[in-house]
Structures are given as structure tokens and as C-alpha cells.
Design an enzyme around this catalytic site. Structure first.
Site, PDB file in Angstrom:
ATOM      1  N   ALA A 199      10.609 -15.899   6.320  1.00  0.00           N
ATOM      2  CA  ALA A 199      11.312 -15.779   5.033  1.00  0.00           C
ATOM      3  C   ALA A 199      12.803 -15.539   5.206  1.00  0.00           C
ATOM      4  O   ALA A 199      13.501 -15.215   4.244  1.00  0.00           O
ATOM      5  CB  ALA A 199      10.701 -14.641   4.232  1.00  0.00           C
ATOM      6  N   ASP A 231       5.403 -17.117  14.819  1.00  0.00           N
ATOM      7  CA  ASP A 231       6.453 -16.338  14.157  1.00  0.00           C
ATOM      8  C   ASP A 231       5.952 -14.927  13.848  1.00  0.00           C
ATOM      9  O   ASP A 231       6.721 -14.062  13.470  1.00  0.00           O
ATOM     10  CB  ASP A 231       6.880 -17.043  12.859  1.00  0.00           C
ATOM     11  CG  ASP A 231       8.046 -16.355  12.171  1.00  0.00           C
ATOM     12  OD1 ASP A 231       9.022 -16.016  12.871  1.00  0.00           O
ATOM     13  OD2 ASP A 231       7.986 -16.132  10.944  1.00  0.00           O
ATOM     14  N   HIS A 244       9.409 -13.061  13.362  1.00  0.00           N
ATOM     15  CA  HIS A 244       9.024 -13.027  11.945  1.00  0.00           C
ATOM     16  C   HIS A 244      10.182 -13.493  11.045  1.00  0.00           C
ATOM     17  O   HIS A 244      10.649 -12.791  10.155  1.00  0.00           O
ATOM     18  CB  HIS A 244       8.561 -11.627  11.533  1.00  0.00           C
ATOM     19  CG  HIS A 244       7.592 -11.648  10.387  1.00  0.00           C
ATOM     20  ND1 HIS A 244       6.503 -10.808  10.298  1.00  0.00           N
ATOM     21  CD2 HIS A 244       7.536 -12.426   9.268  1.00  0.00           C
ATOM     22  CE1 HIS A 244       5.838 -11.060   9.178  1.00  0.00           C
ATOM     23  NE2 HIS A 244       6.443 -12.035   8.533  1.00  0.00           N
ATOM     24  N   ILE A 269       2.353 -21.957   0.063  1.00  0.00           N
ATOM     25  CA  ILE A 269       3.089 -22.385   1.264  1.00  0.00           C
ATOM     26  C   ILE A 269       2.401 -23.583   1.900  1.00  0.00           C
ATOM     27  O   ILE A 269       3.043 -24.582   2.244  1.00  0.00           O
ATOM     28  CB  ILE A 269       3.226 -21.212   2.258  1.00  0.00           C
ATOM     29  CG1 ILE A 269       4.079 -20.093   1.627  1.00  0.00           C
ATOM     30  CG2 ILE A 269       3.856 -21.681   3.573  1.00  0.00           C
ATOM     31  CD1 ILE A 269       4.053 -18.778   2.365  1.00  0.00           C
ATOM     32  N   GLU A 326       3.774  -5.700  15.298  1.00  0.00           N
ATOM     33  CA  GLU A 326       5.205  -5.987  15.138  1.00  0.00           C
ATOM     34  C   GLU A 326       5.956  -4.681  14.946  1.00  0.00           C
ATOM     35  O   GLU A 326       5.432  -3.770  14.311  1.00  0.00           O
ATOM     36  CB  GLU A 326       5.424  -6.915  13.930  1.00  0.00           C
ATOM     37  CG  GLU A 326       4.847  -8.309  14.150  1.00  0.00           C
ATOM     38  CD  GLU A 326       5.121  -9.260  12.984  1.00  0.00           C
ATOM     39  OE1 GLU A 326       5.871  -8.889  12.059  1.00  0.00           O
ATOM     40  OE2 GLU A 326       4.591 -10.375  13.002  1.00  0.00           O
ATOM     41  N   CYS A 335       2.735 -19.078  11.242  1.00  0.00           N
ATOM     42  CA  CYS A 335       3.862 -18.425  10.545  1.00  0.00           C
ATOM     43  C   CYS A 335       3.329 -17.601   9.373  1.00  0.00           C
ATOM     44  O   CYS A 335       4.049 -17.347   8.411  1.00  0.00           O
ATOM     45  CB  CYS A 335       4.851 -19.473  10.039  1.00  0.00           C
ATOM     46  SG  CYS A 335       5.676 -20.377  11.350  1.00  0.00           S
TER      47      CYS A 335
END
Length: 528
Positions: free
Chosen positions: A284, A258, A281, A154, A263, A232
Site C-alpha cells: 500500500a 511482500d 510490506h 484487489i 513482521e 502481497c
């Protein structure tokens, strides 16, 4: 019988079709992953488990998964799988690190733009009927310095996009080679230098003990006044309290998150901070990425269950579909050599050396070493396989060494395995002939050629007349038939080794009688 896969999270119909087309039986139950008790009840029926993030594959689930061979995560993060428990049980854990790389990288760039130009706050203000043009003064991206923490799949895409936006890119990544950095057009730097020089900092690294809170209060103190931070990747990479203090004080001009430490993030110390952009999030979350990772995980799991090919496994060396047929006989050889040495080793193992010579040195030696370790450790530990063996060797402080070299000896290619104990070193070498069958070619420096069968007798003796006759008589009296008989010796009258394949078990009484023969030094029944 066709392998069975359970899909316990939502996966696209195209992914389900891939499994079916490849001859894998599929049970699609997209809500089952949320029901721990039901999953525990049924998991023993399946060879494969395909998941997203909703299914939690705990040690308890893994313990109940008596037939499970592979867990496939459609996506990159495997925080919801207890990998050590899977490894100990020999279950391969795969992810799909490339399927959503572009989507996550694009989200990081989008978040950078959003925070640089305060777009979310400006949007909310404008739609509320205010016209606060002077309130939302932004900064340009062009000519600014972007610091990447992590420059893998990434991170390297973010670097490429940022260079296209005319940014200067610094990268901190211990695994990034100078050559790769040059190819990407980034400057490789140490972490402190990145903190000192970067206008924008974005994180693209896994969460480990080393990377946890890599953005701390101490790190923020080293950064430029008015830095921007984008995360992210993973929540725990950042000390959220320290970032909140930095935003409140103005040390940090803006932050875009993100991901969060907890979470779903219903409450968070960051919420309400000035110039903060948050998304739930979404890294993706594009149609393309969701489809890509679903198709990828179906292909990978099918490849493994049907052909034995291993791709993107987190706890086993990869074996491509192309190399699997060529590698398989050498995997069998490596395991047999390990088993041979392991069954003869009676004291604690300090080290294992594997020498790969000729064509095999160009193959996937990580997979071969895993197979060899499986063979060595099986007599000692019983439940061990190619997935768990390297981890078990490390746990027992067994030093594993690999040596690769070009062809030197008479054989085009061979593997030599040496077991090092406190008392001695014992080596055994073997090769694979054109028929695809593994052969032993040397034991303890003595040349011989032998194919290993299910039941083998290994005998070391003095090379003097009379031994073979007496030995044959004892086996005949016990009703044990000899299938093959292989001999080797150092020199006439010196040390000799016999490897004899027999058609079944040899009674303990007969082994004692053979051991009692005047010329015999050691006798051992080996099983393969």
C-alpha cells in the site's frame, strides 16, 4: 457537543481538514499509538479513534474507551484491532478496503515481473560490475496461466491487468459468482485445479483459519514444476519453510514476497533462497494510496459520527448516507418491535423470524434485523446494541430468519417480528406512517393501532363488559394518568388486548390489583 476524534498514527493534513470541515473536533497525536499506557489513559475522552498499523487497539484499550463509538483503520488490514472486544462493546470497526486496492494490485504485478525476469538480482550483479547476461535467463508473462487465490477488490484488479498482459487467468474464490467471473474474464476453478494448471500463483485473500497456510507443502506438491508464487496479501497464508524447500529443490522457479509471517521480518527462513524477491510490506506504499485511505477513513468516520451512516464496517451492516434518513424510522420501529417481544418473553428464545413486506423489503434489512435483535436481547442482556446483537444471538444459538415479500396486506409496508420459544410463538407487527413515527398494527394476530410511549401497559383479557371501568378506576386510585388507550380483539366476547400509554411508572401494588381483575389473563409494564 461536537464529536471528538483521536488520530494516534500519522494521517495527512487533508484528512484532518475533512474532520474539521465536517464539524468533528480532532486531536492529532501521531506518536500516541506507540505509547500503550498513554493511549489507555486518554482513550475514554474520545468518540472516534483513527489509526494506521502502529496503534494496537487491544481489549484493554477498548475496555477503557468508555465513549468510543467508532474505530477507523486507514488501510485494509485490521489485525491490530481486537474486533470481538469492540463488537461486544458496540464499537464499530471500519477499514478502507478500496483506497489502496490499485496500489497493492500494481505491486503484485510488479513483483511478478521482477521474479519472472530476476530483475533485483540482475540489478545487484550489474551494479557490482559483473556482466552475467547468461545467468539471468527469464520467462515471458504472455500466454502464461495466472492463478488467483482470492478474487475480491484487489484480486479482480490483478485479473484485469493480467488479462491486459495477455495472460490466461484462473480464480479460486468461494464467494465469486459465475456471473462475476464471466464479467471479469476469469475462469472460476477449485483450488486443486488452480494448483495443477497455474504457471504463476498470486494470493489476494484475508488471513482466516480456513486460509492459513493455504500454500502448504502438500499444495506445492500439486503444483507445476517451475511454478512462481507471489504473496502481497498476508504472511500466514504461506508455509514459508515449505516454499524455501521448493525454491531450493527447483520445484518453485521463483517467489516474490511482500508480507511475512512475522513482521518486521529481520530474519526469515526464506531469506537467501534462489530467485527470491522480497519487499518490506510495500503493497500500500504509494503516495496516492496513503492519501486515499486517509481521506476515506476521515469521510467514513465523519459520516457515522454526524449522520449515522455506516460504510465499510467489519462488524455491522452498512448504512449509506443516502439511505440513513429513510432507514432511521424503520430502524426505530424494528428495535421497538424487538423490545416489545423481548419484554414479553420469559422463556429461552430458540428463534426469531423477521418478515419484511412492501417497501421495507427493498431496504437494508440487515441493519433492520440488527436493530430488531437489539430490541429483543436488551431486556435479557442489558448491554447490547446494533453492533453486538447479531453476534450475541449467534453465541446463544438463536436462529434468525429473514423473509422478504411484496405488498400483500392492507398496509403499504410493515415488519412482523416473531419470537419462537420452547413453549410458543409470539408475533408483533408494525409500520411507519407518513409522520415518520413507528406504530404497532398487530399483536398475536389481533389488529390494533398504537404508538409506543416510554411507559406502556400491555394487558390480555376476555372481551366482556366491565373490564375498562374497573381497570380505569384502579389507575385513577393510584394517581396514574392514561395518555392513550388502544384496544383490539379477535371477535366479540373473545380474546382482547389493551395497549395503554401511561404518564409514568405504575406501582407494583396496582399491577397486582389489575392482574387480580376477573377478566385479566396477563398484565405487564413495558418500557421503551
Amino acid at each position: 457537543m461536537a464529536p471528538r476524534v483521536l488520530i494516534s498514527d500519522s494521517l495527512s493534513p487533508a484528512a484532518i481538514q475533512i474532520f474539521k470541515d465536517r464539524g468533528v473536533e480532532v486531536d492529532f497525536q501521531p506518536n500516541l499509538g506507540k505509547d500503550k499506557d498513554k493511549l489507555l489513559e486518554v482513550i475514554g475522552q474520545y468518540d472516534g479513534l483513527a489509526i494506521r498499523s502502529a496503534t494496537k487497539v487491544t481489549a484493554k484499550i477498548i475496555e477503557a474507551a468508555t465513549n468510543l463509538k467508532v474505530i477507523g483503520r486507514a488501510g485494509i488490514g485490521v489485525d491490530n484491532v481486537e474486533i470481538p472486544a469492540a463488537t461486544a462493546k458496540g464499537i464499530i470497526v471500519m477499514n478502507t478496503p478500496f483506497g489502496n486496492a490499485i496500489t497493492t494490485a500494481e505491486h503484485a504485478i510488479a513483483m511478478m515481473f521482477s521474479v519472472a525476469r530476476q530483475i533485483p538480482a540482475a540489478d545487484a550483479s550489474t551494479q557490482a560490475g559483473k556482466w552475467e547476461k547468461s545467468k539471468f535467463m527469464g520467462v515471458e508473462i504472455t500466454a502464461k496461466t495466472l492463478g488467483l487465490i482470492g478474487c475480491g477488490n484487489i484480486g479482480s484488479i490483478v485479473a484485469d491487468r493480467a488479462i491486459g498482459l495477455k495472460m490466461k487467468v484462473l480464480a479460486y474464490d468461494p464467494f465469486l459468482s459465475g456471473e462475476r467471473a464471466q464479467d471479469l474474464g476469469v475462469e472460476k476453478v477449485e483450488l486443486d485445479e488452480l494448483f495443477r494448471r497455474a504457471d504463476f500463483i498470486t494470493l489476494h485473500t484475508p488471513l482466516t483459519d480456513k486460509t492459513r497456510n493455504i500454500i502448504s507443502a502438500e499444495a506445492i506438491a500439486k503444483m507445476k514444476q517451475g511454478v512462481y508464487i507471489i504473496n502481497c496479501a498476508r504472511g500466514g497464508l504461506v508455509d514459508e519453510k515449505a516454499v524455501r524447500e521448493g525454491l531450493d529443490s527447483g520445484k518453485i522457479a521463483g517467489a516474490a514476497f511482500d508480507v511475512f509471517t512475522e513482521e518486521p521480518a529481520k530474519e526469515n527462513v526464506l531469506f537467501g533462497a534462489p530467485n527470491l524477491v522480497c519487499t518490506p510490506h510495500l503493497g500500500a506504499s504509494t503516495e496516492e494510496a496513503q492519501e486515499n485511505v486517509a481521506l476515506q477513513v476521515a469521510e467514513q468516520m465523519s459520516d457515522y459520527l454526524i449522520n449515522g451512516a455506516v460504510t465499510n464496517a467489519l462488524n455491522m451492516p452498512s448504512i449509506s448516507a443516502d439511505e440513513a434518513p429513510r432507514l432511521t424510522p424503520f430502524v426505530r420501529l424494528a428495535e421497538q418491535l424487538g423490545s416489545f417481544a423481548g419484554q414479553l418473553t420469559e422463556t429461552g428464545i430458540k428463534g426469531i423470524r423477521l418478515e419484511y413486506e412492501g417497501a421495507v423489503a427493498e431496504m437494508n434489512t440487515k441493519a433492520l434485523t440488527a436493530a430488531a435483535l437489539t430490541g429483543v436481547l436488551t431486556p435479557l442482556l442489558q448491554t447490547v446494541n446494533m453492533v453486538s446483537a447479531p453476534a450475541m444471538a449467534r453465541e446463544r444459538d438463536i436462529h434468525v430468519e429473514e423473509v422478504r415479500r411484496e405488498q400483500m396486506g392492507a398496509y403499504e409496508t410493515y415488519i412482523r417480528l416473531t419470537v419462537i420459544t420452547e413453549r410458543q410463538e409470539r408475533s408483533v407487527a408494525g409500520t411507519v406512517f407518513a409522520d415518520g413515527k413507528p406504530r404497532i398494527i398487530q399483536v398475536k394476530g389481533i389488529n390494533m393501532e398504537a404508538e409506543l410511549g416510554p411507559h406502556m401497559l400491555y394487558i390480555t383479557n376476555e372481551d366482556k363488559p366491565g373490564f375498562i371501568g374497573k381497570f380505569g378506576t384502579l389507575l385513577g386510585q393510584a394517581g396514574v394518568n392514561i395518555a392513550t388507550f388502544n384496544l383490539g380483539r379477535t371477535e366479540a366476547g373473545g380474546d382482547a388486548i389493551a395497549l395503554i400509554e401511561v404518564d409514568g411508572d405504575v406501582p407494583a401494588r396496582t399491577l397486582e390489583q389489575i392482574n387480580a381483575l376477573p377478566l385479566v389473563k396477563q398484565v405487564k409494564l413495558l418500557k421503551f
